[in-house]
Design a protein around this motif. Sequence first.
Motif, mmCIF file in Angstrom:
data_model
loop_
_atom_site.group_PDB
_atom_site.id
_atom_site.type_symbol
_atom_site.label_atom_id
_atom_site.label_comp_id
_atom_site.label_asym_id
_atom_site.label_seq_id
_atom_site.Cartn_x
_atom_site.Cartn_y
_atom_site.Cartn_z
ATOM 1 N N TYR A 91 0.898 -1.213 0.116
ATOM 2 C CA TYR A 91 0.002 0.010 0.164
ATOM 3 C C TYR A 91 0.929 1.051 -0.041
ATOM 4 O O TYR A 91 0.603 2.050 -0.668
ATOM 5 C CB TYR A 91 -0.962 -0.017 1.233
ATOM 6 C CG TYR A 91 -2.304 -0.689 0.961
ATOM 7 C CD1 TYR A 91 -3.517 -0.196 0.854
ATOM 8 C CD2 TYR A 91 -2.300 -2.202 1.341
ATOM 9 C CE1 TYR A 91 -4.608 -1.087 0.587
ATOM 10 C CE2 TYR A 91 -3.319 -2.894 1.224
ATOM 11 C CZ TYR A 91 -4.577 -2.436 0.821
ATOM 12 O OH TYR A 91 -5.618 -3.001 0.532
ATOM 13 N N CYS A 92 1.984 1.295 0.882
ATOM 14 C CA CYS A 92 2.732 2.191 0.858
ATOM 15 C C CYS A 92 3.405 2.640 -0.377
ATOM 16 O O CYS A 92 3.714 3.780 -0.672
ATOM 17 C CB CYS A 92 3.791 2.319 2.040
ATOM 18 S SG CYS A 92 3.109 2.230 3.940
ATOM 19 N N GLN A 93 3.970 1.481 -1.077
ATOM 20 C CA GLN A 93 4.623 1.931 -2.205
ATOM 21 C C GLN A 93 3.929 2.105 -3.438
ATOM 22 O O GLN A 93 4.268 3.036 -4.113
ATOM 23 C CB GLN A 93 5.285 0.347 -2.465
ATOM 24 C CG GLN A 93 6.277 0.561 -3.773
ATOM 25 C CD GLN A 93 7.206 -0.732 -4.029
ATOM 26 O OE1 GLN A 93 7.036 -1.707 -3.325
ATOM 27 N NE2 GLN A 93 8.152 -0.542 -5.096
ATOM 28 N N CYS A 94 2.672 1.695 -3.127
ATOM 29 C CA CYS A 94 1.528 1.992 -4.334
ATOM 30 C C CYS A 94 1.337 3.827 -4.233
ATOM 31 O O CYS A 94 1.157 4.436 -5.265
ATOM 32 C CB CYS A 94 0.276 1.399 -4.232
ATOM 33 S SG CYS A 94 -0.983 1.726 -5.444
ATOM 34 N N VAL A 95 1.165 4.224 -3.018
ATOM 35 C CA VAL A 95 1.213 5.620 -2.870
ATOM 36 C C VAL A 95 2.434 6.416 -3.346
ATOM 37 O O VAL A 95 2.193 7.506 -4.087
ATOM 38 C CB VAL A 95 1.010 5.880 -1.425
ATOM 39 C CG1 VAL A 95 1.029 7.559 -1.031
ATOM 40 C CG2 VAL A 95 -0.400 5.291 -0.718
ATOM 41 N N ASP A 96 3.410 5.982 -3.237
ATOM 42 C CA ASP A 96 4.527 6.500 -3.660
ATOM 43 C C ASP A 96 4.715 6.483 -5.328
ATOM 44 O O ASP A 96 5.039 7.473 -5.801
ATOM 45 C CB ASP A 96 6.151 5.811 -3.256
ATOM 46 C CG ASP A 96 6.444 5.990 -1.757
ATOM 47 O OD1 ASP A 96 5.778 7.001 -1.208
ATOM 48 O OD2 ASP A 96 6.916 5.274 -1.065
ATOM 49 N N ASN A 97 4.308 5.400 -5.887
ATOM 50 C CA ASN A 97 4.046 5.063 -7.324
ATOM 51 C C ASN A 97 3.042 6.133 -7.877
ATOM 52 O O ASN A 97 3.084 6.725 -9.050
ATOM 53 C CB ASN A 97 4.097 3.830 -7.869
ATOM 54 C CG ASN A 97 5.466 3.113 -7.167
ATOM 55 O OD1 ASN A 97 6.322 3.500 -7.352
ATOM 56 N ND2 ASN A 97 5.198 1.777 -6.803
ATOM 57 N N ARG A 147 1.599 5.928 9.546
ATOM 58 C CA ARG A 147 0.980 7.304 9.612
ATOM 59 C C ARG A 147 2.056 8.581 9.012
ATOM 60 O O ARG A 147 1.454 9.459 8.261
ATOM 61 C CB ARG A 147 0.642 7.633 11.048
ATOM 62 C CG ARG A 147 0.029 9.195 11.312
ATOM 63 C CD ARG A 147 -0.272 9.452 12.681
ATOM 64 N NE ARG A 147 -0.453 10.841 13.228
ATOM 65 C CZ ARG A 147 -1.757 11.054 13.309
ATOM 66 N NH1 ARG A 147 -2.520 10.315 13.417
ATOM 67 N NH2 ARG A 147 -1.915 12.453 13.251
ATOM 68 N N ALA A 148 3.180 8.516 9.388
ATOM 69 C CA ALA A 148 4.191 9.254 9.107
ATOM 70 C C ALA A 148 4.381 9.226 7.466
ATOM 71 O O ALA A 148 4.603 10.380 6.753
ATOM 72 C CB ALA A 148 5.544 9.346 9.598
ATOM 73 N N HIS A 149 4.270 8.194 7.001
ATOM 74 C CA HIS A 149 4.370 7.946 5.578
ATOM 75 C C HIS A 149 3.335 8.625 4.710
ATOM 76 O O HIS A 149 3.616 9.570 3.615
ATOM 77 C CB HIS A 149 4.727 6.423 5.283
ATOM 78 C CG HIS A 149 4.811 6.199 3.762
ATOM 79 N ND1 HIS A 149 5.991 6.288 3.177
ATOM 80 C CD2 HIS A 149 3.759 5.802 2.556
ATOM 81 C CE1 HIS A 149 5.890 6.008 1.857
ATOM 82 N NE2 HIS A 149 4.606 5.676 1.671
ATOM 83 N N PHE A 150 2.044 8.337 5.079
ATOM 84 C CA PHE A 150 0.898 8.998 4.412
ATOM 85 C C PHE A 150 0.766 10.587 4.565
ATOM 86 O O PHE A 150 0.588 11.479 3.902
ATOM 87 C CB PHE A 150 -0.136 8.517 5.051
ATOM 88 C CG PHE A 150 -0.626 6.932 4.276
ATOM 89 C CD1 PHE A 150 -1.420 7.145 3.120
ATOM 90 C CD2 PHE A 150 -0.216 5.869 4.761
ATOM 91 C CE1 PHE A 150 -1.608 6.003 2.184
ATOM 92 C CE2 PHE A 150 -0.500 4.843 4.124
ATOM 93 C CZ PHE A 150 -1.098 4.665 2.792
ATOM 94 N N GLU A 151 1.308 10.882 5.940
ATOM 95 C CA GLU A 151 1.220 12.461 6.424
ATOM 96 C C GLU A 151 2.055 13.330 5.421
ATOM 97 O O GLU A 151 1.869 14.420 5.141
ATOM 98 C CB GLU A 151 1.491 12.753 7.819
ATOM 99 C CG GLU A 151 1.276 14.087 8.171
ATOM 100 C CD GLU A 151 1.512 14.250 9.721
ATOM 101 O OE1 GLU A 151 1.527 15.483 10.261
ATOM 102 O OE2 GLU A 151 1.952 13.258 10.297
#
Length: 963
Positions: A741-747, A811-815
């Motif tokens: 999920y986090c990597q998808c947000v980055d991409n 949380r910090a990653h999405f923030e």
Amino acid sequence: MASSHSSSPVPQGSSDVFFKKEVDSAKHIRHVQSLPDVCPKEPTVTDQHRWTIYHSKVNLPAALNDPRLAKRESDFFTKTWGLDFVDTEVIPSFYLPQISKEHFTAYQQEISQREKIHERCKNICPPKDTFDRSLLHTHDKSRTDLEQVPKIFMKPDFALDDSLTFNSVLPWSHFNTAGGKGNRDAASSKLLQEKLSHYLDIVEVNIAHQISLRSEAFFHAMTSQHELQDYLKKTSQAVKMLRDKIAQIDKVMCEGSLHILRLALTRNNCVKVYNKLKLMATVHQTQPTVQVLLSTSEFVGALDLIATTQEVLQQELQGIHSFRHLGSQLCELEKLIDKMMIAEFSTYSHNDLNRPLEDDCQVLEEERLVSLVFGLLKQRKLNFLEIYGEEMIIAAKNIIKQCVINKVSQIEDIDTDVVVKLADQMRMLNFPQWFDLLKDIFSKFTIFLQRVKATLNIIHSVVLSVLDKNQRARELEEISQQKNAAKDNSLDTEVAYLTHEGMFISDAFSEGELAPSVVDTTSQRNVSPNSEPCSSDSVSEPECTTDSSSSKEQTSSSTPGGVDIMTSEDMKLTDLELGKLANNIQELLYSASDTCHDRAVKFLISRAKDGFLEKLNSTEFITLSRLMETFIADTEQVCGRKSTSLLGALQSQANKFVNRFHEERKTKLSLLLDNERWKQADVPAEFQDLVDAISDGKISLPEKKTGATEERKPAEVLIVEGQQYAVVGTVLLLIRIILEYCQCVDNIPSVTTDMLTRLSDLLKYFNSRSCQLVLGAGALQVVGLKTITTKNLALSSRCLQLIVHYIPVIRAHFEARLPSKQYNMLRHFDHITKDYHDHIAEISAKLVAIMDSLFDKLLSKYEVKAPVPSACFRNICKQMAKMHEAIFDLLPEEQTQMLFLRINTSYKLHLKKQLSHLNVINDGGPQNGLVTADVAFYTGNLQALKGLKDLDLNMAEIWEQKR
């Protein structure tokens, strides 16, 4: 209205008043020398009792009788009306104040000073009465004599031819010829004759008296008449002499010069006629010249020639009979040129936009484009941008079609004979092939937009050059007006003598002065390029010139491409229209970008009909997303504005991808949980590397490594920042899913919000589902476990603690990737953390509850008797050892101590309750000793367990306090 008196009485009084008025009026106009008045006005007599309006008496019926009415109304007021009326006292009005002398006090005080001044002036300057009494006496005597003459002789209309007048003057009754009366009639006629003679004498005497009074005026008039005749005679002689001198001067000094001037005017007129004929010959060649220009697509030159010719026809050749149809012919020709320019521009746009994109030339035939744009602007044909926009849309369609045809022709697996439609052939491409096709389309669109931008830049530069020319022309006009005003103020006024030909002498001089300037204006204007140059003959003045300002001043400028252009002054566009056109050009560039994006969206939609895009994996979709974002950025750089259609389509596909992405992971997690037996799993090395990478701040899936990873053995626990976590296999995969999920947000940054919502849902699902399976004992039916052991509970708690450890990191990653306006969405993580902590607390409470039920069961059968330790305490210690053995390797030492403290508290409560039930007290008796021995055994065994040595059990609390 009837009055009691038939006429107003004649006013009587002293004659001084009358003659005083006459003298004063004469004194007032003393500066006018007029003849003396020998016939003063007749003095009036004033009545002793002066008549006023109060003497007038009118009866009411007469006053109310309106003579204007056609029909008299009924008599309301009769003759006897009002006889019976009784006088009554009139009541004062309440609305009118009572006026007394006090009301006039202020006025009297104000006017008293003025009255005193008036009286003093009357005393100082008494009225002067300079009237001569002798004149009054003479006037009275004359008036007495004239009163003897009958009034009929004094009438202004007296005429004896009137029978009545004649009978009044000569009464025929006195001339009766009957017998016996002849002597008396003769005497009467003689008496009448003497009376008339007497009247004549009186009149003659008065006339003589009047003449004597005016004798001085008559003599003065006669003397003035003789002097006036002498003056007129002298004036006539002086005028005759002056005319003779003027005639001599005119003959000697003026006739020759005027003849020279007349010859000069005649010569100038001949030159003008000659130039006019030359101009007519040039205008006659307009139509052939226009045809020649149109054959070479010189639209601007043809339009300039037509405009110049029309201006010449209106100003210099107006009224020429042979050119009466030329103006309408030129108008029709101008309309034809308009149609030709529009067709030519449409052809140019089609050729420019549909030429091969591999061509390096950015602008096709730049000179031709500039000429067309200038011609269209000159004719106010501003819809040519719409033509270019339509051709642009067609060209964008053709680009996609040609790219698809080229790609499909390279694939041998596609049988074009079976699959006829191009869209169906395109859908048969796999993802790599389709991706290459899309990449090719995007590259072609980028080149296409660059060409459109280059062409529109040329058009924009032409519009700006025309706008700049208009501004400079206005500035020059203002400067020339100022100079002309200054020149007019400095000119001296000269007298212009009119000749017999109706022209002024000053015009003859001005013709010579204007000749050099005419040469300059003539040299600038060429009505026809093929016209013959003016030949020099016997006429020395310049030829082919006109007095009007029909010559067009042209200014040369250059476009960014280096093409020289000529902007004529007769551009009919205003600055507002040119500014609007420049904005429309920029909007057309934006429209070109939007068109390419729209066609790309339709291409994506046509490929997505069979669910192709929804079936892409994460890597493929990310690659597609990056390609589309690159194309959007490239078009924004070219056109200066970001188009939203393709971005919206990307967002829509991203939302579908997120939904499918989430559903796949959620389904996968559900399957893992349904097959999870809640036993401790080995930790592969790749998961340990994954956790280590997170600790280093790299929240992404590590790249797969070959060789070294295969040789490493799995570990029993997962080490996170120095802490050991015993976990199940599902949690390891959950951590990997979270990183996806986090990597998808980055991409794909555009799906950050949706991904946050989906990840929150996934974490909540894991929490609720694990609670159902472990705490709710759902695993007994789902997996087939015989029972939910304390080890299962401790393992579940530890897995939850691992997830809670990573929630702040997530949380910090999405923030860091969320817009500031959407920071409130981070509250989902706070709610999830709270839910997980509550779940962990429930598991701890469940472990305590298990031991609590065991204590209740065992201690309820406890009896204080030998042997020591009792069987009950041996069983309790045995169960405590099993509990410790089950959770010690799973939970940290601190959590184990806290858990056993809570279990010990429960144990003390149950033991205290049982001792109270058995009435065993701390009295040092035998029973007290047995209980103390059992408790000591329990304490020793519990503290002997690993990690519980320093545990403060405080067993003294089992005894009740003495009252």
